[in-house]
Design a protein around this motif. Structure first.
Motif, mmCIF file in Angstrom:
data_model
loop_
_atom_site.group_PDB
_atom_site.id
_atom_site.type_symbol
_atom_site.label_atom_id
_atom_site.label_comp_id
_atom_site.label_asym_id
_atom_site.label_seq_id
_atom_site.Cartn_x
_atom_site.Cartn_y
_atom_site.Cartn_z
ATOM 1 N N TYR A 158 0.849 -1.191 0.000
ATOM 2 C CA TYR A 158 0.000 0.000 0.000
ATOM 3 C C TYR A 158 0.882 1.237 0.000
ATOM 4 N N GLU A 159 0.644 2.125 -0.977
ATOM 5 C CA GLU A 159 1.536 3.285 -1.150
ATOM 6 C C GLU A 159 1.461 4.287 -0.001
ATOM 7 N N GLU A 160 0.393 4.243 0.785
ATOM 8 C CA GLU A 160 0.269 5.178 1.904
ATOM 9 C C GLU A 160 0.722 4.570 3.229
ATOM 10 N N ARG A 220 3.218 3.655 6.055
ATOM 11 C CA ARG A 220 4.463 4.264 6.524
ATOM 12 C C ARG A 220 5.079 3.503 7.698
ATOM 13 N N THR A 266 -0.575 -6.479 -5.100
ATOM 14 C CA THR A 266 -0.240 -5.145 -5.584
ATOM 15 C C THR A 266 -1.405 -4.583 -6.387
ATOM 16 N N GLY A 275 -3.491 2.677 -8.023
ATOM 17 C CA GLY A 275 -3.361 2.258 -6.640
ATOM 18 C C GLY A 275 -4.669 1.717 -6.073
ATOM 19 N N THR A 289 5.011 -1.393 3.137
ATOM 20 C CA THR A 289 5.558 -0.501 2.127
ATOM 21 C C THR A 289 6.853 -1.091 1.590
ATOM 22 N N ARG A 314 9.369 5.531 -2.640
ATOM 23 C CA ARG A 314 9.119 5.831 -4.049
ATOM 24 C C ARG A 314 7.837 5.145 -4.532
ATOM 25 N N ILE A 315 7.138 5.824 -5.414
ATOM 26 C CA ILE A 315 5.928 5.254 -6.017
ATOM 27 C C ILE A 315 6.357 4.451 -7.243
ATOM 28 N N CYS A 333 2.900 -0.151 -11.644
ATOM 29 C CA CYS A 333 2.174 -1.364 -11.248
ATOM 30 C C CYS A 333 2.885 -2.631 -11.716
ATOM 31 N N ALA A 344 6.191 -2.966 -9.017
ATOM 32 C CA ALA A 344 5.949 -3.289 -7.608
ATOM 33 C C ALA A 344 5.991 -4.783 -7.308
#
Length: 325
Positions: free
Chosen positions: A250-252, A254, A275, A280, A298, A302-303, A306, A309
């Motif tokens: 998940y890109e958010e 942390r 993924t 996203g 995570t 960096r993003i 698709c 990832a």
């Protein structure tokens, strides 16, 4: 006599009598003023290049310079050809290859009596010696030895990727299979750009499975990873949660990195990686996955694309479980 090709002189020692070995070593020692080295290589070449030449060689090179000459000691390990056939086609000490694989053998110019590897797709390799063709174009091969496939990872890794657009799915399949993934599953999610009908998905799945097969051959795998299409995001989450360590990228996220998540489960045997698509995951999808038992992780600040990832995540899992040693 040394075969000369333009400005390249080659000493293919394995193709000449044994004493030619010493001629090659003597030539090397005379040119560079060093004692002959007791090489014990199956294939041995000394190549002298008198001009700067760029050549793409899929071999290991160690070079030494002498005035305007550049000498290479070239070692090339002959890679044994590899074929996948059904386990039911191997019995009585004989492997039976169909026309498709027979044509592949012809393309590779494998001769009668030469050896190659046949894999049953279940983790067992059969070292075979080529036999004769039958009237239908099929080929038989005598089984010389049976060994477990050495390229399979100790951890079962399942990839769950949301439908990407274009040919990105092919990249995901190819690279994840090469890295050691055991299955690749595609599923729809809220932000998926592409939509497939049943006929299109059927055609895609057949092609995707062929790509997995070719990637398994190329990377020396002992199993052919299965490529599947799931009907919904919820089905994908349910299947992923069947593993010991279900990871939701998940890109958010942390708090938890993939390294910490994997290291918290030493000796893990099964890992799943989920993924998202180009846009996203929705927040609601993240909440559903976590509430279902998946671990939100995570893979850095960096993003990633698709198609990048899942490859990155599989690489991390293989490294952290000791499968890249």
């Amino acid at each position: 006599k040394t075969p000369v090709f333009g400005n390249i002189c080659c000493f293919p020692v394995n193709e000449f009598p044994q004493d030619t070995y010493f001629i090659g070593a003597f030539f090397f020692s005379t040119l560079f003023g060093s004692d002959p080295v007791p090489y014990t290589l199956e294939v041995f070449y000394i190549v002298i290049i008198t001009h700067k030449i760029t050549r793409k060689l899929n071999i290991r090179l160690c070079h030494y310079s002498f005035y305007s000459y550049r000498a290479y000691i070239v070692t090339k390990e002959k890679k044994m050809a590899r074929f996948f056939i059904a386990a039911s086609n191997i019995f009585g000490g004989v492997a039976y290859l169909d026309k498709e694989e027979a044509n592949h053998i012809k393309v590779l110019r494998i001769k009668n009596g030469e050896t190659f590897t046949v894999c049953d797709g279940n983790g067992t390799d059969y070292i075979c010696q080529l036999g004769e063709n039958d009237n239908d174009g099929n080929i038989t091969a005598k089984v010389i030895d049976t060994v477990p496939s050495s390229a399979e990872a100790s951890v079962h890794c399942a990839v769950f990727a949301a439908f990407p657009k274009g040919d990105k799915a092919e990249t995901i399949i190819q690279k994840c299979v090469e890295l050691g993934a055991n299955e690749i599953n595609f599923f729809p999610s809220t932000r998926c750009i592409v939509k497939f009908d049943d006929k299109a998905l059927m055609r895609k799945t057949v092609r995707w499975q062929k790509i997995a097969l070719e990637a398994a051959k190329q990377s020396g795998r002992g199993r052919i990873p299965k490529v599947s299409v799931l009907s919904s995001f919820k089905e994908a989450v349910s299947s992923a949660c069947a593993s010991q360590l279900p990871l939701f990228l998940y890109e958010e996220e942390r708090a938890t990195g993939i390294k910490a998540a994997v290291e918290a489960y030493p000796g893990v045997n099964t890992v799943s990686i989920m993924t998202g698509p180009e846009g996203g995951f929705e927040k609601s999808e993240h909440e559903f996955a976590v509430n279902s038992g998946m671990k939100s992780v995570t893979i850095g600040p960096r993003i990633l694309r698709c198609e990048t990832a899942p490859v990155c995540a599989v690489s991390a899992v293989m490294l952290l479980t000791g499968n890249l040693d």
